[in-house]
Design a protein around this motif. Structure first.
Motif, PDB file in Angstrom:
ATOM      1  N   ALA A  30      -4.198  17.432  39.556  1.00 25.13           N
ATOM      2  CA  ALA A  30      -3.752  16.403  38.760  1.00 25.13           C
ATOM      3  C   ALA A  30      -4.007  14.840  38.394  1.00 25.13           C
ATOM      4  O   ALA A  30      -4.013  15.231  36.955  1.00 25.13           O
ATOM      5  CB  ALA A  30      -2.367  15.740  40.095  1.00 25.13           C
ATOM      6  N   TRP A  85       5.014  16.467  36.679  1.00 27.96           N
ATOM      7  CA  TRP A  85       3.759  16.271  37.689  1.00 27.96           C
ATOM      8  C   TRP A  85       4.392  17.082  38.560  1.00 27.96           C
ATOM      9  O   TRP A  85       5.223  17.305  38.981  1.00 27.96           O
ATOM     10  CB  TRP A  85       3.463  14.847  37.641  1.00 27.96           C
ATOM     11  CG  TRP A  85       2.572  13.941  36.873  1.00 27.96           C
ATOM     12  CD1 TRP A  85       3.509  13.335  36.143  1.00 27.96           C
ATOM     13  CD2 TRP A  85       1.566  14.205  36.113  1.00 27.96           C
ATOM     14  NE1 TRP A  85       2.494  12.637  35.311  1.00 27.96           N
ATOM     15  CE2 TRP A  85       1.463  13.111  35.696  1.00 27.96           C
ATOM     16  CE3 TRP A  85       0.168  15.287  36.736  1.00 27.96           C
ATOM     17  CZ2 TRP A  85       0.370  12.551  34.699  1.00 27.96           C
ATOM     18  CZ3 TRP A  85      -0.815  14.852  35.562  1.00 27.96           C
ATOM     19  CH2 TRP A  85      -0.648  13.437  35.061  1.00 27.96           C
ATOM     20  N   ARG A  90       3.601  10.896  41.093  1.00 23.91           N
ATOM     21  CA  ARG A  90       3.341  10.994  39.457  1.00 23.91           C
ATOM     22  C   ARG A  90       2.324  10.376  39.200  1.00 23.91           C
ATOM     23  O   ARG A  90       1.764   8.596  39.833  1.00 23.91           O
ATOM     24  CB  ARG A  90       4.757   9.940  39.259  1.00 23.91           C
ATOM     25  CG  ARG A  90       4.597   9.520  38.169  1.00 23.91           C
ATOM     26  CD  ARG A  90       6.088   9.183  37.958  1.00 23.91           C
ATOM     27  NE  ARG A  90       6.487   7.837  36.189  1.00 23.91           N
ATOM     28  CZ  ARG A  90       6.375   7.369  36.276  1.00 23.91           C
ATOM     29  NH1 ARG A  90       6.265   5.920  37.439  1.00 23.91           N
ATOM     30  NH2 ARG A  90       6.300   6.151  35.433  1.00 23.91           N
TER      31      ARG A  90
END
Length: 892
Positions: A30, A85, A90
């Motif tokens: 991420a 995501w 997030r």
């Protein structure tokens, strides 16, 4: 290398829902994706993203156009918001933008103050928020992305930056716009002096010193007088202030001659509001700075090197986050000190050389900048490039010498200036150049500048050397004029010296003052002695400041006392110099009159220890008048009383009273009686009451309103000790009545208010007591270092105790004890310990309360203060008036 103005965009990850609880591989993926999205948005808007300057999950982007930077910030927030995501994680980022100058090192790394400011602005925000500095907002206000607006969030303090920044939030229809308040930092206590002229060159020096301060805790800038140590230190401190969360503190020692004054000067600079009335203040400074991440700059150390080194070593050992930057003509020998020799400014090539190469040298840039200030539109041309280059080379690039030479552009051409230098440097051109030679070159340049003055200008210039810490026009007229130099000529001559950069104008205070750079003052002082004028000029200097002090003495007892002590403070170094000369020259009468008139001033500024030293030095001198000797004696016993030092009695009280009677001076007699009685009260002497009662009679007959009120206040104190609150209230009321509308925060009125508060605390009239305390707090607001503040805390504690608010009382007494420790005042500590005993007892902690009581008795006996007001005394007073809870209080 400098690259000019750019707009910087800094991001970091905050508010990352679910990210940190995700699997490590999910979290890493991420974060990598978030960087990819930012890269794409930055490239699409023409920005540069130096990857190596990110720290953790933060990124830096650089744009030539502010509008592109703002558009990229919107794109980044939209891209992050739209990204799917993984596993519910997030990512949100906060973004800061700022526009300013920057440099590129090694072709890749961006550096400069602008990046620090941008980081501080980013640090104010929250996830999803975009914040702009006022510089960026001003550039893009008319070039925002479609639908975007700016919201003014007001001024906010940025960590390590002294001036607040006006911050704007970027709003966009597709982005969130409601956020919590910005996380402003408290303002840092930075005190770097400002200059009206610009700082020229030395970019490499600034880089080196910035890096040096990052790894060394103690750095000393060394070099000859006039090489620019102070100015360079100022620029370094301004730039590095961003790195110090608790700011920069500046101390200038140029005007100090007494090593004992270094500690108080540093204490004032770092914001220590309470320092010991006696002894070394260094521990109080160390305690204040112990947990602070700050930079202390100590300027002009060479003449006090040993004492400065001792203080700095102490602070460095006890303050692990403190850095110190000093300036001195030589290293101070501090353990761990890194001496850094300040180089001369970069020199131009020898003629002939192209104009652009001459202009590229820092020495030339400084000369041209200063020359343009005295002759507008001055510039380097093909015709004057060669002589300007030679001037800079002949003066070795020493900033002060260049400024003095540039000041002559008003009346001389560059070639004429160069000719003047040739004539005077003939004897200094042989042999290798060295530090000593550079110093002699500076002296030669000052000599030349001095020799260009007219006869009367030279006479005034050397006579001004007698002043320390600056002077006013009135002082210059009084001290420097005589039959050879008319007073009416001083203003024009002084203006000429200002024009020639030999005297500096200071308009920061209530009246215009003038100063001489220390190097120039040293030069002028030598010329003053060579001319044989020093004794006469110093005599006039002594006479002027003695008259100033004696004229101020009665004003110190009236409603404008604070303004008077402030005016005297401006000239404290001159007053000290006058006192030193009076002893050195054998002017015994003046030597005794000066410190004898300054007790209220020294008391207000917490300089009683210095006052005691000054009075002790002249106490036994023979040759002074009876009046001056008596004034010294009265001042000595007054100082003992104000310092609560009753044990150091040398028989001065009887001698002071007898001398005042012989003189027939009711003011001196009333004060001798008052202070003697006050000390007698502290010593528990039975004759103290008779002395105070006579003081009342003498002061009333002589119209000495202040000391009449103070004498009645001390008598009211005795009435408290006698458990007679009725008489105490009556005496305090009489004191108030005689003060009338006079509000003198020096000695009398605050003492009266303080005892009023203590009486009402003992008598149970809380409303009257609180009114007295609030009046006291208002009156002492202009005395931040006064011991009245800690005693006011004791009074508040007593009122809280009487009102049953034990928690507030405990806090006040605890604070009062801490204050007493900082002040190194055993009596105040004993008072606080005494008053806290009933609070602790009422809380059921009887053993602890007994311990406090035993400590109080021991301390009070040690300082001779066994007669001070205690809860037991007040309890007896309340019992006499039938107070219902007297027994409970007396048990404490």
């Amino acid at each position: 290398m400098p690259v000019g103005t750019r707009t910087f965009v800094l991001t970091d990850v905050v508010g990352s829902t679910g990210l940190w609880s995700a699997r490590p591989d999910v979290m890493a993926g991420a974060l990598a994706r978030h960087c990819e999205l930012i890269d794409r948005c930055v490239r699409a808007r023409g920005g540069l993203r130096p990857l190596e300057q990110g720290e953790g999950d933060s990124t830096l982007s650089v744009f030539e156009r502010a509008a592109d930077a703002v558009a990229a910030a919107v794109d980044i927030q939209l891209a992050l918001a739209d990204e799917p995501w993984p596993e519910g994680a997030r990512i949100q980022v906060r973004i800061g933008l700022h526009t300013g100058d920057a440099e590129v090192r090694d072709g890749t790394s961006w550096v400069g103050v602008a990046l620090h400011r941008c980081a501080r602005i980013r640090g104010l925000g929250h996830g999803g928020q975009v914040l702009l500095s006022s510089a960026t907002a001003g550039v893009v206000s008319d070039a925002l992305p479609a639908g975007a607006t700016l919201a003014d969030l007001g001024e906010h303090h940025l960590r390590g930056i002294p001036r607040p920044e006006r911050v704007h939030q970027l709003r966009h229809p597709s982005l969130a716009h409601e956020f919590p308040p910005l996380a402003s930092d408290a303002p840092a206590a930075s005190q770097v002096p400002s200059y009206l002229t610009s700082f020229i060159g030395r970019s490499q020096s600034l880089d080196e010193l910035g890096a040096l301060l990052a790894r060394e805790r103690c750095v000393t800038l060394t070099g000859t007088g006039g090489c620019g140590k102070t100015r360079l230190a100022r620029e370094v401190a301004s730039l590095e202030a961003l790195a110090y969360e608790d700011g920069v503190h500046w101390v200038d020692l140029a005007a100090l001659a007494d090593p004992a004054l270094i500690g108080p000067e540093v204490a004032t600079a770092v914001g220590v509001t309470e320092v010991p009335t006696m002894g070394d203040v260094t521990p109080a400074v160390a305690m204040h700075l112990a947990e602070k991440h700050a930079l202390l700059v100590v300027d002009n150390c060479e003449h006090l090197a040993g004492s400065v080194a001792e203080l700095v070593e102490h602070l460095l050992q006890r303050c692990p986050a403190l850095d110190v930057l000093m300036t001195s003509r030589e290293p101070l020998g501090v353990a761990g000190e890194h001496a850094w020799l300040v180089p001369s400014l970069a020199l131009p090539p020898a003629p002939p050389a192209p104009v652009d190469e001459v202009l590229a040298a820092d020495a030339v840039r400084l000369f041209v900048d200063r020359a343009a200030r005295v002759r507008g539109r001055f510039e380097v041309t093909e015709d004057n490039a060669a002589p300007i280059a030679m001037i800079c080379r002949r003066l070795d690039g020493i900033p002060l010498a260049l400024e003095l030479a540039a000041a002559r552009i008003r009346s001389l051409s560059p070639q004429e200036i160069l000719t003047g230098l040739d004539d005077r440097f003939t004897l200094l051109t042989g042999g290798p150049r060295s530090a000593v030679a550079r110093q002699r070159t500076l002296e030669a340049s000052v000599t030349w500048s001095h020799d260009l003055l007219g006869h009367e200008e030279r006479r005034l210039f050397r006579r001004l050397a007698v002043f320390a810490g600056g002077f006013t026009l009135a002082a210059a007229e009084a001290v420097c004029s005589d039959d050879d130099l008319p007073e009416l000529a001083i203003l024009d001559l002084l203006s000429n010296l200002v024009d020639r950069s030999l005297v500096v104008v200071d308009e920061s205070g209530p009246v215009t003052r003038y100063e001489m750079l220390e190097t120039l003052r040293d030069f002028a002082r030598h010329r003053l002695h060579e001319a044989g004028e020093a004794p006469a000029v110093r005599d006039r200097h002594l006479a002027y400041y003695l008259a100033m002090v004696e004229a101020a003495e009665p004003e110190l007892e009236r409603d404008q006392a604070i303004a008077v002590v402030d005016r005297l403070l401006w000239d404290l170094d001159n007053i000290r110099g006058a006192m030193d000369w009076s002893l050195e020259s054998g002017h015994v009468d003046e030597a005794q009159r000066l410190p004898g008139s300054l007790l209220p001033f020294f008391f207000f500024h917490n300089l009683l220890e210095e006052c005691a030293r000054r009075l002790e030095a002249v106490r036994d001198l023979e040759g002074g008048s009876l009046a001056s000797r008596t004034k010294v004696l009265v001042g000595s016993i007054g100082g003992q009383a104000l310092m609560f030092d009753p044990l150091s009695d040398r028989g001065d009280r009887g001698l002071a009273i007898a001398s005042a009677r012989e003189l027939g001076d009711p003011r001196l007699l009333g004060r001798a009686l008052l202070w003697s009685g006050f000390l007698g009260v502290l010593r528990g002497e039975s004759e103290a009451r008779a002395l105070l009662e006579e003081a009342v009679e003498v002061c009333e007959a002589g119209g000495d309103v202040l000391y009449l009120g103070l004498a009645r206040t001390v008598l009211a104190y005795l009435a408290i000790l006698d458990a007679d609150l009725h008489r105490s209230r009556a005496l305090l009321g009489q004191a108030y009545a005689r003060y009338g509308t006079m509000r003198c925060p020096i000695e009398g009125f605050p003492v009266t208010v303080l005892f009023q508060a203590l009486v009402e605390a003992g008598g149970g009239d809380l409303a009257t007591g609180w009114a007295a305390v609030r009046q006291l707090e208002m009156e002492i607001a202009g005395a931040p270092r006064s011991w009245f503040h800690s005693l006011a805390g004791v009074a508040r504690g007593m009122l809280h105790l009487t009102g049953g608010d034990l928690a507030s009382a405990r806090k006040e007494f605890d604070d009062a004890m801490d204050s007493a420790v900082r002040l190194n005042n055993a009596l105040q500590y004993a008072l606080a310990v005494t008053y806290i005993a009933p609070v602790v007892a009422a809380s059921g902690q009887l053993d602890e309360a007994a311990g406090y009581a035993d400590t109080a008795v021991e301390l009070l006996d040690a300082v001779g203060g066994s007669q001070v007001t205690t809860p037991a005394v007040l309890a007896r007073a309340r019992a006499a008036e039938g107070a219902a809870d007297a027994a409970a209080l007396e048990a404490c």
